[in-house]
Design an enzyme around this catalytic site. Structure first.
Site, short mmCIF file in Angstrom:
data_model
loop_
_atom_site.label_atom_id
_atom_site.label_comp_id
_atom_site.label_asym_id
_atom_site.label_seq_id
_atom_site.Cartn_x
_atom_site.Cartn_y
_atom_site.Cartn_z
N LYS A 46 -45.59 -25.59 22.05
CA LYS A 46 -46.73 -25.34 21.18
C LYS A 46 -46.67 -23.92 20.62
O LYS A 46 -47.33 -23.60 19.64
CB LYS A 46 -48.05 -25.46 21.96
CG LYS A 46 -48.27 -26.75 22.66
CD LYS A 46 -49.58 -26.64 23.51
CE LYS A 46 -49.70 -27.80 24.46
NZ LYS A 46 -50.77 -27.53 25.47
N GLU A 102 -38.97 -20.83 16.52
CA GLU A 102 -39.45 -20.57 17.88
C GLU A 102 -40.37 -19.35 17.88
O GLU A 102 -40.30 -18.50 16.99
CB GLU A 102 -38.20 -20.34 18.73
CG GLU A 102 -38.20 -20.47 20.19
CD GLU A 102 -39.20 -21.26 20.98
OE1 GLU A 102 -40.39 -21.28 20.64
OE2 GLU A 102 -38.79 -21.80 22.02
N ASP A 103 -41.23 -19.27 18.85
CA ASP A 103 -42.11 -18.10 18.97
C ASP A 103 -41.38 -16.92 19.57
O ASP A 103 -41.41 -15.81 19.05
CB ASP A 103 -43.36 -18.43 19.79
CG ASP A 103 -43.03 -19.10 21.13
OD1 ASP A 103 -41.85 -19.37 21.41
OD2 ASP A 103 -43.98 -19.37 21.89
N ASP A 106 -36.40 -15.72 25.18
CA ASP A 106 -36.36 -14.89 26.39
C ASP A 106 -34.98 -15.07 27.05
O ASP A 106 -34.02 -14.41 26.66
CB ASP A 106 -37.52 -15.33 27.29
CG ASP A 106 -37.70 -14.46 28.51
OD1 ASP A 106 -37.18 -13.33 28.51
OD2 ASP A 106 -38.36 -14.90 29.47
N PHE A 155 -44.31 -9.18 29.08
CA PHE A 155 -44.93 -10.48 28.82
C PHE A 155 -45.97 -10.32 27.73
O PHE A 155 -46.90 -9.54 27.86
CB PHE A 155 -45.56 -11.03 30.11
CG PHE A 155 -45.91 -12.48 29.98
CD1 PHE A 155 -44.98 -13.46 30.26
CD2 PHE A 155 -47.18 -12.87 29.56
CE1 PHE A 155 -45.30 -14.81 30.13
CE2 PHE A 155 -47.51 -14.21 29.42
CZ PHE A 155 -46.57 -15.18 29.72
N ARG A 168 -53.70 -18.30 22.82
CA ARG A 168 -52.95 -18.81 21.66
C ARG A 168 -53.66 -18.49 20.35
O ARG A 168 -53.02 -18.30 19.32
CB ARG A 168 -52.76 -20.33 21.77
CG ARG A 168 -51.78 -20.76 22.86
CD ARG A 168 -51.34 -22.20 22.62
NE ARG A 168 -50.77 -22.82 23.80
CZ ARG A 168 -49.49 -22.73 24.16
NH1 ARG A 168 -48.66 -22.03 23.42
NH2 ARG A 168 -49.04 -23.35 25.23
P1 IMP Z 1 -36.43 -19.08 27.34
O1 IMP Z 1 -35.87 -20.45 27.55
O2 IMP Z 1 -36.40 -18.26 28.58
O3 IMP Z 1 -35.84 -18.36 26.17
O4 IMP Z 1 -37.95 -19.32 27.15
C1 IMP Z 1 -38.57 -19.32 25.99
C2 IMP Z 1 -39.99 -19.77 26.19
O5 IMP Z 1 -40.60 -19.12 27.32
C3 IMP Z 1 -40.80 -19.35 24.99
O6 IMP Z 1 -40.76 -20.33 24.01
C4 IMP Z 1 -42.16 -19.16 25.61
O7 IMP Z 1 -42.82 -20.40 25.65
C5 IMP Z 1 -41.88 -18.68 27.01
N1 IMP Z 1 -41.96 -17.21 27.07
C6 IMP Z 1 -40.95 -16.34 27.15
N2 IMP Z 1 -41.38 -15.08 27.14
C7 IMP Z 1 -42.73 -15.14 27.06
C8 IMP Z 1 -43.77 -14.14 26.98
O8 IMP Z 1 -43.55 -12.91 26.99
N3 IMP Z 1 -45.03 -14.63 26.88
C9 IMP Z 1 -45.32 -15.94 26.88
N4 IMP Z 1 -44.40 -16.90 26.92
C10 IMP Z 1 -43.09 -16.51 27.00
MG MG Z 2 -41.99 -21.58 23.02
#
Ligand code: IMP
Ligand code: MG
Length: 179
Positions: A46, A102-103, A106, A155, A168
């Site tokens: 989302k 993507e938002d 990470d 975060f 959100r």
């Molecule tokens: P990744 O697979 O570790 O790259 O995770 C990406 C997902 O983790 C993002 O789409 C977010 O939903 C969540 N995420 C990663 N960092 C943050 C953060 O700083 N705040 C909130 N959600 C995060």
């Molecule tokens: Mg996400």
């Protein structure tokens, strides 16, 4: 901004004006890069929904949109990168130019899985557009063509990005006081 949520933010990293400017820049780049052909923008639910809604309205060329939702398997998700698709795309993407929106990236494990999965469906091209990039914790190599802001390992919440489904609808991006 909402007063109750505002009290819970330690530091605002990007205000509404900064975000809007960045979103326009990304949209302009996409307009420049995709002059012809069918362009499909895929929103990763989302978190990317707010960014996505703003981005597509700043893109001037015609686009199609679709939505995908993925989640990690259990506690070991960070190390194994096991991801499952909870809501898949509605339409085939074969022969189409695709940008996954993507938002925040990470570890990169979610997008690694999603790009490999979508690539197997033979799109004409496949690129990534993320508003935020947190390279400090990256576990896999990802080629991110469109990146808004590179941020340190903090975060963040707001502008679609949540902490336990909260924040959100915060119009800015910031660091919460407490997790
Ligand atoms: P990744 O697979 O570790 O790259 O995770 C990406 C997902 O983790 C993002 O789409 C977010 O939903 C969540 N995420 C990663 N960092 C943050 C953060 O700083 N705040 C909130 N959600 C995060
Ligand atoms: Mg996400």
């Amino acid at each position: 901004m909402n007063e109750e949520m505002k009290d819970e933010i330690r530091e605002v990293l990007f205000d509404e004006e900064a975000i809007a400017k960045k979103v326009s820049e990304l949209a302009d780049r996409i307009d420049r890069d995709y002059k012809t052909g069918n362009l499909l923008l895929v929103c990763v639910l989302k978190g990317a929904s707010v960014f996505f809604a703003d981005l597509i309205r700043k893109i001037k060329r015609p686009v199609s949109i679709d939505f995908i939702s993925a989640s990690s398997y259990g506690m070991s998700s960070e190390t194994t990168g096991a991801v499952k698709i909870d809501k898949d795309l509605d339409y085939p993407v074969e022969g189409v130019d695709v940008i996954i929106v993507e938002d925040i990236v990470d570890t990169g494990l979610t997008l690694k899985y999603l790009t490999e999965n979508i690539r197997s469906r033979k799109p004409k091209s496949l690129e990534i557009c993320t508003l935020l990039d947190k390279p400090a914790r990256r576990r896999v190599e990802l080629d991110i063509k469109y990146s808004g802001y590179v941020i340190p390992d903090e975060f963040v919440v707001g502008y679609g990005i949540d902490y336990a489904e909260k924040f959100r609808n915060l119009p800015v991006i910031g660091v919460p006081k407490q997790l």
